[in-house]
Design a protein around this motif. Structure first.
Motif, PDB file in Angstrom:
ATOM      1  N   VAL A 178     -22.555-138.409 -12.103  1.00 14.51           N
ATOM      2  CA  VAL A 178     -21.519-139.541 -11.203  1.00 14.51           C
ATOM      3  C   VAL A 178     -23.337-139.900 -10.332  1.00 14.51           C
ATOM      4  O   VAL A 178     -22.982-141.165 -10.423  1.00 14.51           O
ATOM      5  CB  VAL A 178     -20.533-138.889 -11.150  1.00 14.51           C
ATOM      6  N   ARG A 179     -23.966-139.330  -9.333  1.00 14.72           N
ATOM      7  CA  ARG A 179     -24.108-139.160  -8.930  1.00 14.72           C
ATOM      8  C   ARG A 179     -25.676-140.638  -8.771  1.00 14.72           C
ATOM      9  O   ARG A 179     -25.658-141.370  -8.763  1.00 14.72           O
ATOM     10  CB  ARG A 179     -24.303-138.644  -7.674  1.00 14.72           C
ATOM     11  N   ILE A 180     -26.072-139.529 -10.114  1.00 18.16           N
ATOM     12  CA  ILE A 180     -27.460-139.816 -10.240  1.00 18.16           C
ATOM     13  C   ILE A 180     -27.350-141.489 -11.257  1.00 18.16           C
ATOM     14  O   ILE A 180     -27.879-142.371 -11.129  1.00 18.16           O
ATOM     15  CB  ILE A 180     -28.351-138.742 -11.491  1.00 18.16           C
ATOM     16  N   ALA A 181     -26.596-141.380 -11.974  1.00 20.51           N
ATOM     17  CA  ALA A 181     -25.861-142.790 -12.946  1.00 20.51           C
ATOM     18  C   ALA A 181     -25.606-143.983 -11.228  1.00 20.51           C
ATOM     19  O   ALA A 181     -26.290-145.264 -12.112  1.00 20.51           O
ATOM     20  CB  ALA A 181     -25.054-142.574 -13.453  1.00 20.51           C
ATOM     21  N   THR A 182     -25.026-143.734  -9.865  1.00 17.29           N
ATOM     22  CA  THR A 182     -25.216-144.581 -10.209  1.00 17.29           C
ATOM     23  C   THR A 182     -26.707-144.512  -9.164  1.00 17.29           C
ATOM     24  O   THR A 182     -27.313-145.620  -8.825  1.00 17.29           O
ATOM     25  CB  THR A 182     -24.367-144.162  -8.284  1.00 17.29           C
ATOM     26  N   LEU A 183     -27.790-144.076  -8.776  1.00 15.05           N
ATOM     27  CA  LEU A 183     -28.754-143.799  -8.534  1.00 15.05           C
ATOM     28  C   LEU A 183     -29.864-144.932  -9.140  1.00 15.05           C
ATOM     29  O   LEU A 183     -30.591-145.591  -9.212  1.00 15.05           O
ATOM     30  CB  LEU A 183     -29.654-142.521  -7.678  1.00 15.05           C
ATOM     31  N   ASN A 184     -29.919-144.249 -10.260  1.00 16.46           N
ATOM     32  CA  ASN A 184     -30.159-145.051 -12.072  1.00 16.46           C
ATOM     33  C   ASN A 184     -30.043-146.562 -11.311  1.00 16.46           C
ATOM     34  O   ASN A 184     -30.679-147.504 -11.892  1.00 16.46           O
ATOM     35  CB  ASN A 184     -29.796-144.334 -12.567  1.00 16.46           C
ATOM     36  N   ALA A 185     -28.482-147.033 -11.284  1.00 16.87           N
ATOM     37  CA  ALA A 185     -27.965-148.313 -11.233  1.00 16.87           C
ATOM     38  C   ALA A 185     -28.117-149.409 -10.295  1.00 16.87           C
ATOM     39  O   ALA A 185     -28.920-150.133 -10.880  1.00 16.87           O
ATOM     40  CB  ALA A 185     -26.715-148.001 -11.344  1.00 16.87           C
ATOM     41  N   ASP A 186     -28.282-148.368  -9.219  1.00 18.30           N
ATOM     42  CA  ASP A 186     -29.171-149.163  -7.978  1.00 18.30           C
ATOM     43  C   ASP A 186     -30.627-149.687  -8.189  1.00 18.30           C
ATOM     44  O   ASP A 186     -30.957-150.654  -7.878  1.00 18.30           O
ATOM     45  CB  ASP A 186     -28.412-148.202  -6.886  1.00 18.30           C
ATOM     46  N   PHE A 187     -30.609-148.467  -8.551  1.00 19.49           N
ATOM     47  CA  PHE A 187     -32.650-148.518  -8.279  1.00 19.49           C
ATOM     48  C   PHE A 187     -33.499-149.296  -9.319  1.00 19.49           C
ATOM     49  O   PHE A 187     -34.302-149.883  -9.826  1.00 19.49           O
ATOM     50  CB  PHE A 187     -33.105-147.502  -7.796  1.00 19.49           C
TER      51      PHE A 187
ATOM     52  N   LYS B 149     -29.947-149.286 -14.705  1.00 16.72           N
ATOM     53  CA  LYS B 149     -29.314-148.869 -15.810  1.00 16.72           C
ATOM     54  C   LYS B 149     -28.841-148.070 -15.339  1.00 16.72           C
ATOM     55  O   LYS B 149     -28.552-146.615 -14.867  1.00 16.72           O
ATOM     56  CB  LYS B 149     -30.114-148.084 -16.264  1.00 16.72           C
ATOM     57  N   PRO B 150     -27.288-148.097 -15.346  1.00 15.52           N
ATOM     58  CA  PRO B 150     -26.198-147.844 -15.108  1.00 15.52           C
ATOM     59  C   PRO B 150     -25.650-146.382 -15.432  1.00 15.52           C
ATOM     60  O   PRO B 150     -24.470-146.076 -17.094  1.00 15.52           O
ATOM     61  CB  PRO B 150     -25.023-148.708 -14.989  1.00 15.52           C
ATOM     62  N   GLN B 151     -26.530-145.270 -16.088  1.00 12.86           N
ATOM     63  CA  GLN B 151     -26.528-144.411 -17.028  1.00 12.86           C
ATOM     64  C   GLN B 151     -27.028-142.839 -16.542  1.00 12.86           C
ATOM     65  O   GLN B 151     -27.943-143.059 -15.876  1.00 12.86           O
ATOM     66  CB  GLN B 151     -25.856-144.108 -18.250  1.00 12.86           C
ATOM     67  N   PRO B 152     -26.556-142.157 -16.670  1.00 13.94           N
ATOM     68  CA  PRO B 152     -27.327-141.088 -15.742  1.00 13.94           C
ATOM     69  C   PRO B 152     -28.499-140.655 -16.784  1.00 13.94           C
ATOM     70  O   PRO B 152     -28.656-141.206 -18.205  1.00 13.94           O
ATOM     71  CB  PRO B 152     -26.482-139.696 -16.203  1.00 13.94           C
ATOM     72  N   THR B 153     -29.617-140.638 -15.533  1.00 16.68           N
ATOM     73  CA  THR B 153     -30.196-139.879 -16.036  1.00 16.68           C
ATOM     74  C   THR B 153     -30.967-138.352 -15.705  1.00 16.68           C
ATOM     75  O   THR B 153     -30.121-137.965 -14.809  1.00 16.68           O
ATOM     76  CB  THR B 153     -31.743-140.443 -15.946  1.00 16.68           C
ATOM     77  N   ASN B 154     -31.785-137.626 -16.427  1.00 20.38           N
ATOM     78  CA  ASN B 154     -32.410-136.500 -15.523  1.00 20.38           C
ATOM     79  C   ASN B 154     -33.013-136.066 -14.115  1.00 20.38           C
ATOM     80  O   ASN B 154     -32.793-135.083 -13.345  1.00 20.38           O
ATOM     81  CB  ASN B 154     -33.069-135.896 -16.770  1.00 20.38           C
ATOM     82  N   VAL B 155     -34.177-137.262 -13.993  1.00 27.20           N
ATOM     83  CA  VAL B 155     -34.535-136.941 -12.927  1.00 27.20           C
ATOM     84  C   VAL B 155     -34.830-138.373 -12.255  1.00 27.20           C
ATOM     85  O   VAL B 155     -35.199-139.119 -13.370  1.00 27.20           O
ATOM     86  CB  VAL B 155     -35.751-136.129 -12.923  1.00 27.20           C
ATOM     87  N   LEU B 156     -34.887-139.097 -11.365  1.00 24.56           N
ATOM     88  CA  LEU B 156     -35.505-140.103 -10.592  1.00 24.56           C
ATOM     89  C   LEU B 156     -36.772-139.052  -9.783  1.00 24.56           C
ATOM     90  O   LEU B 156     -36.225-138.911  -8.679  1.00 24.56           O
ATOM     91  CB  LEU B 156     -34.374-140.423 -10.054  1.00 24.56           C
ATOM     92  N   SER B 157     -37.386-140.443  -9.313  1.00 22.96           N
ATOM     93  CA  SER B 157     -38.212-140.260  -7.942  1.00 22.96           C
ATOM     94  C   SER B 157     -38.417-141.747  -7.328  1.00 22.96           C
ATOM     95  O   SER B 157     -38.623-142.704  -7.791  1.00 22.96           O
ATOM     96  CB  SER B 157     -39.604-139.143  -8.669  1.00 22.96           C
TER      97      SER B 157
END
Length: 165
Positions: A49-58, A61-69
């Protein structure tokens, strides 16, 4: 310590994300002849849920992913297939910040299970991958992807992790 790990999802405690992140980040910097004592990386252990929010914001892409940097500086090379320029630490202020990483428990566990590999190996791979992104490596252009994958495989081999590709 090179990594400062923040645990938002308690399931990461069982996986010992702080130790895995530290080991993977240390190995990545050492492989590239960078002194880990000069750098710091923030790692967030979260859920889908949290990473989907981060992925959407940055990334839009409003879906989960494994890792962001999120790298502190853009170190990517202009010429495809060339290694990035090494980062330069700020003198006299203590460790310099390389950037931030977020990793999602749900997606990591699912991917490891689907691939039939130990979750610790998959998490280690994703942290190595994310640290390389902080250092200017990428996989958008084919030549860059080849360099990044070869670098990941070499680092993971030193850590006793099988080639993920």
């Amino acid at each position: 310590m090179l990594t400062d790990t923040i645990i938002e999802d308690d399931r990461w405690q069982t996986a010992d994300l702080p130790a895995l992140a530290e080991r993977a980040a240390q190995a990545t910097l050492r492989h590239l002849s960078l002194d880990p004592a000069l750098w710091e990386i923030a790692v967030l252990g979260c859920d889908d849920v949290r990473i989907a929010t981060l992925n959407a914001d940055f990334r839009g892409k409003p879906q989960p992913t494994n890792v962001l940097s999120w790298p502190e500086d853009d170190l990517g090379p202009d010429t495809p297939g060339h290694p990035p320029a090494p980062p330069t630490p700020e003198g006299g202020k203590g460790p310099s910040h390389l950037g931030d990483i977020a990793i999602a428990f749900d997606t990591c566990q699912r991917e490891a299970q689907e691939a039939g590999k130990p979750s610790t190996d998959h998490i280690t791979h994703l942290i190595v991958h994310a640290v390389l992104h902080l250092l200017g490596y990428d996989h958008i252009r084919d030549q860059d992807a080849t360099l990044m994958e070869e670098t990941e495989v070499a680092i993971l081999g030193k850590l006793g992790v099988d080639d993920p590709y």
